[in-house]
Design a protein around this motif. Structure first.
Motif, PDB file in Angstrom:
ATOM      1  N   ALA A   1      14.439  39.264 -33.618  1.00  0.00           N
ATOM      2  CA  ALA A   1      14.990  38.095 -32.941  1.00  0.00           C
ATOM      3  C   ALA A   1      14.603  36.835 -33.714  1.00  0.00           C
ATOM      4  O   ALA A   1      13.605  36.826 -34.440  1.00  0.00           O
ATOM      5  N   PRO A   2      15.358  35.753 -33.557  1.00  0.00           N
ATOM      6  CA  PRO A   2      15.026  34.506 -34.249  1.00  0.00           C
ATOM      7  C   PRO A   2      13.648  33.931 -33.896  1.00  0.00           C
ATOM      8  O   PRO A   2      13.121  33.104 -34.631  1.00  0.00           O
ATOM      9  N   ASN A   3      13.051  34.402 -32.803  1.00  0.00           N
ATOM     10  CA  ASN A   3      11.706  33.932 -32.466  1.00  0.00           C
ATOM     11  C   ASN A   3      10.618  34.789 -33.118  1.00  0.00           C
ATOM     12  O   ASN A   3       9.436  34.571 -32.904  1.00  0.00           O
ATOM     13  N   GLY A   4      11.037  35.785 -33.904  1.00  0.00           N
ATOM     14  CA  GLY A   4      10.077  36.609 -34.624  1.00  0.00           C
ATOM     15  C   GLY A   4       9.689  37.897 -33.931  1.00  0.00           C
ATOM     16  O   GLY A   4       8.912  38.684 -34.452  1.00  0.00           O
TER      17      GLY A   4
ATOM     18  N   ALA B   1      12.595  25.953 -25.332  1.00  0.00           N
ATOM     19  CA  ALA B   1      12.944  25.173 -26.521  1.00  0.00           C
ATOM     20  C   ALA B   1      12.273  25.794 -27.751  1.00  0.00           C
ATOM     21  O   ALA B   1      11.151  26.300 -27.669  1.00  0.00           O
ATOM     22  N   ARG B   2      12.970  25.766 -28.862  1.00  0.00           N
ATOM     23  CA  ARG B   2      12.450  26.337 -30.104  1.00  0.00           C
ATOM     24  C   ARG B   2      11.288  25.493 -30.605  1.00  0.00           C
ATOM     25  O   ARG B   2      11.322  24.273 -30.544  1.00  0.00           O
ATOM     26  N   THR B   3      10.269  26.158 -31.124  1.00  0.00           N
ATOM     27  CA  THR B   3       9.082  25.465 -31.610  1.00  0.00           C
ATOM     28  C   THR B   3       8.815  25.830 -33.071  1.00  0.00           C
ATOM     29  O   THR B   3       9.378  26.800 -33.596  1.00  0.00           O
ATOM     30  N   THR B   4       7.932  25.087 -33.711  1.00  0.00           N
ATOM     31  CA  THR B   4       7.545  25.425 -35.081  1.00  0.00           C
ATOM     32  C   THR B   4       6.791  26.749 -35.098  1.00  0.00           C
ATOM     33  O   THR B   4       6.851  27.480 -36.089  1.00  0.00           O
ATOM     34  N   GLU B   5       6.129  27.088 -33.989  1.00  0.00           N
ATOM     35  CA  GLU B   5       5.447  28.380 -33.896  1.00  0.00           C
ATOM     36  C   GLU B   5       6.451  29.527 -33.959  1.00  0.00           C
ATOM     37  O   GLU B   5       6.162  30.573 -34.528  1.00  0.00           O
ATOM     38  N   ASP B   6       7.640  29.329 -33.358  1.00  0.00           N
ATOM     39  CA  ASP B   6       8.693  30.342 -33.445  1.00  0.00           C
ATOM     40  C   ASP B   6       9.099  30.562 -34.899  1.00  0.00           C
ATOM     41  O   ASP B   6       9.256  31.697 -35.348  1.00  0.00           O
ATOM     42  N   ASP B   7       9.266  29.470 -35.642  1.00  0.00           N
ATOM     43  CA  ASP B   7       9.628  29.573 -37.063  1.00  0.00           C
ATOM     44  C   ASP B   7       8.538  30.278 -37.858  1.00  0.00           C
ATOM     45  O   ASP B   7       8.819  31.143 -38.690  1.00  0.00           O
ATOM     46  N   GLU B   8       7.296  29.900 -37.595  1.00  0.00           N
ATOM     47  CA  GLU B   8       6.175  30.527 -38.303  1.00  0.00           C
ATOM     48  C   GLU B   8       6.073  32.009 -37.981  1.00  0.00           C
ATOM     49  O   GLU B   8       5.837  32.840 -38.865  1.00  0.00           O
ATOM     50  N   ARG B   9       6.253  32.390 -36.708  1.00  0.00           N
ATOM     51  CA  ARG B   9       6.206  33.795 -36.306  1.00  0.00           C
ATOM     52  C   ARG B   9       7.350  34.565 -36.966  1.00  0.00           C
ATOM     53  O   ARG B   9       7.158  35.670 -37.468  1.00  0.00           O
TER      54      ARG B   9
ATOM     55  N   ALA C   1      24.909  34.796 -37.165  1.00  0.00           N
ATOM     56  CA  ALA C   1      24.668  33.380 -37.445  1.00  0.00           C
ATOM     57  C   ALA C   1      25.259  32.429 -36.414  1.00  0.00           C
ATOM     58  O   ALA C   1      24.976  31.234 -36.455  1.00  0.00           O
ATOM     59  N   ASP C   2      26.055  32.913 -35.486  1.00  0.00           N
ATOM     60  CA  ASP C   2      26.666  32.023 -34.500  1.00  0.00           C
ATOM     61  C   ASP C   2      25.637  31.216 -33.714  1.00  0.00           C
ATOM     62  O   ASP C   2      25.770  30.014 -33.562  1.00  0.00           O
ATOM     63  N   ALA C   3      24.630  31.870 -33.189  1.00  0.00           N
ATOM     64  CA  ALA C   3      23.627  31.180 -32.372  1.00  0.00           C
ATOM     65  C   ALA C   3      22.276  31.129 -33.061  1.00  0.00           C
ATOM     66  O   ALA C   3      21.268  30.823 -32.441  1.00  0.00           O
ATOM     67  N   CYS C   4      22.250  31.419 -34.347  1.00  0.00           N
ATOM     68  CA  CYS C   4      20.993  31.470 -35.084  1.00  0.00           C
ATOM     69  C   CYS C   4      20.588  30.065 -35.525  1.00  0.00           C
ATOM     70  O   CYS C   4      21.383  29.346 -36.136  1.00  0.00           O
ATOM     71  N   PRO C   5      19.363  29.652 -35.233  1.00  0.00           N
ATOM     72  CA  PRO C   5      18.908  28.332 -35.656  1.00  0.00           C
ATOM     73  C   PRO C   5      18.954  28.179 -37.186  1.00  0.00           C
ATOM     74  O   PRO C   5      18.737  29.141 -37.924  1.00  0.00           O
ATOM     75  N   LYS C   6      19.226  26.968 -37.622  1.00  0.00           N
ATOM     76  CA  LYS C   6      19.308  26.673 -39.060  1.00  0.00           C
ATOM     77  C   LYS C   6      18.001  27.022 -39.767  1.00  0.00           C
ATOM     78  O   LYS C   6      18.016  27.549 -40.882  1.00  0.00           O
ATOM     79  N   THR C   7      16.877  26.769 -39.116  1.00  0.00           N
ATOM     80  CA  THR C   7      15.591  27.069 -39.749  1.00  0.00           C
ATOM     81  C   THR C   7      15.443  28.565 -40.012  1.00  0.00           C
ATOM     82  O   THR C   7      14.886  28.964 -41.028  1.00  0.00           O
ATOM     83  N   VAL C   8      15.965  29.393 -39.118  1.00  0.00           N
ATOM     84  CA  VAL C   8      15.888  30.847 -39.297  1.00  0.00           C
ATOM     85  C   VAL C   8      16.760  31.274 -40.476  1.00  0.00           C
ATOM     86  O   VAL C   8      16.351  32.090 -41.303  1.00  0.00           O
TER      87      VAL C   8
END
Length: 158
Positions: A99-102, A135-143, A12-19
């Motif tokens: 990975a947090p990008n899916g 940069a993190r995108t909404t597509e990363d969250d969706e994936r 969780a140290d570098a994990c985005p809040k959305t993830v």
């Protein structure tokens, strides 16, 4: 559907809040346990997260979260990290690593990623510059959502 033996262990140290939110939401939906690992330097807000979310705080020493994650992770656990070296160790323990990008880390590709990381570090040590992450995108969250849900639905995690 309940997956009581499945655990999601998050670097969780570098994990985005959305993830973290997605992990908690899907774990709650599928009855899985969540363990968020962070150092004292990172404040984790978990009151808003649904389900069984446990936080484990470790010292601020370098690699303390990685070592704790290695010690906690077992075969069939699902681990979330963007650290390629940590992913390699967790794959060796039989965990599914995402990975947090899916993207799912795979044994047959991890060696290439580690070599790439080594070459980039070598360039930086010699004074060169390397490109950072996009940069993190909404597509990363969706994936990430789709991938984690597919993993949870698999027969091996049901």
């Amino acid at each position: 559907m309940s997956i009581t033996e499945t655990r999601l262990i998050v670097d969780a140290d570098a994990c985005p809040k959305t993830v973290k939110n997605i992990v908690a939401e899907l774990a709650h939906q599928y009855g899985a346990e969540v363990i968020l690992l962070a150092s004292f330097n990172h404040h984790l807000e978990t009151a808003h997260l649904p389900g069984r979310v446990q936080t484990v705080t470790v010292s601020a020493e370098p690699q303390a979260v990685d070592l704790k994650m290695i010690n906690l992770t077992h075969k069939r656990d699902i681990a979330v990290t963007q650290d390629w070296g940590l992913a390699a160790v967790l794959l060796g323990k039989g965990a599914c690593v995402i990975a947090p990008n899916g993207r799912i880390y795979q044994n047959d590709k991890i060696e290439f990623l580690l070599e790439q990381r080594h070459l980039q570090a070598k360039i930086r040590r010699s004074g060169g510059r390397t490109k950072g992450p996009s940069a993190r995108t909404t597509e990363d969250d969706e994936r990430f959502y789709r991938t984690l849900e597919q993993i949870l639905k698999k027969e091996g995690h049901s």
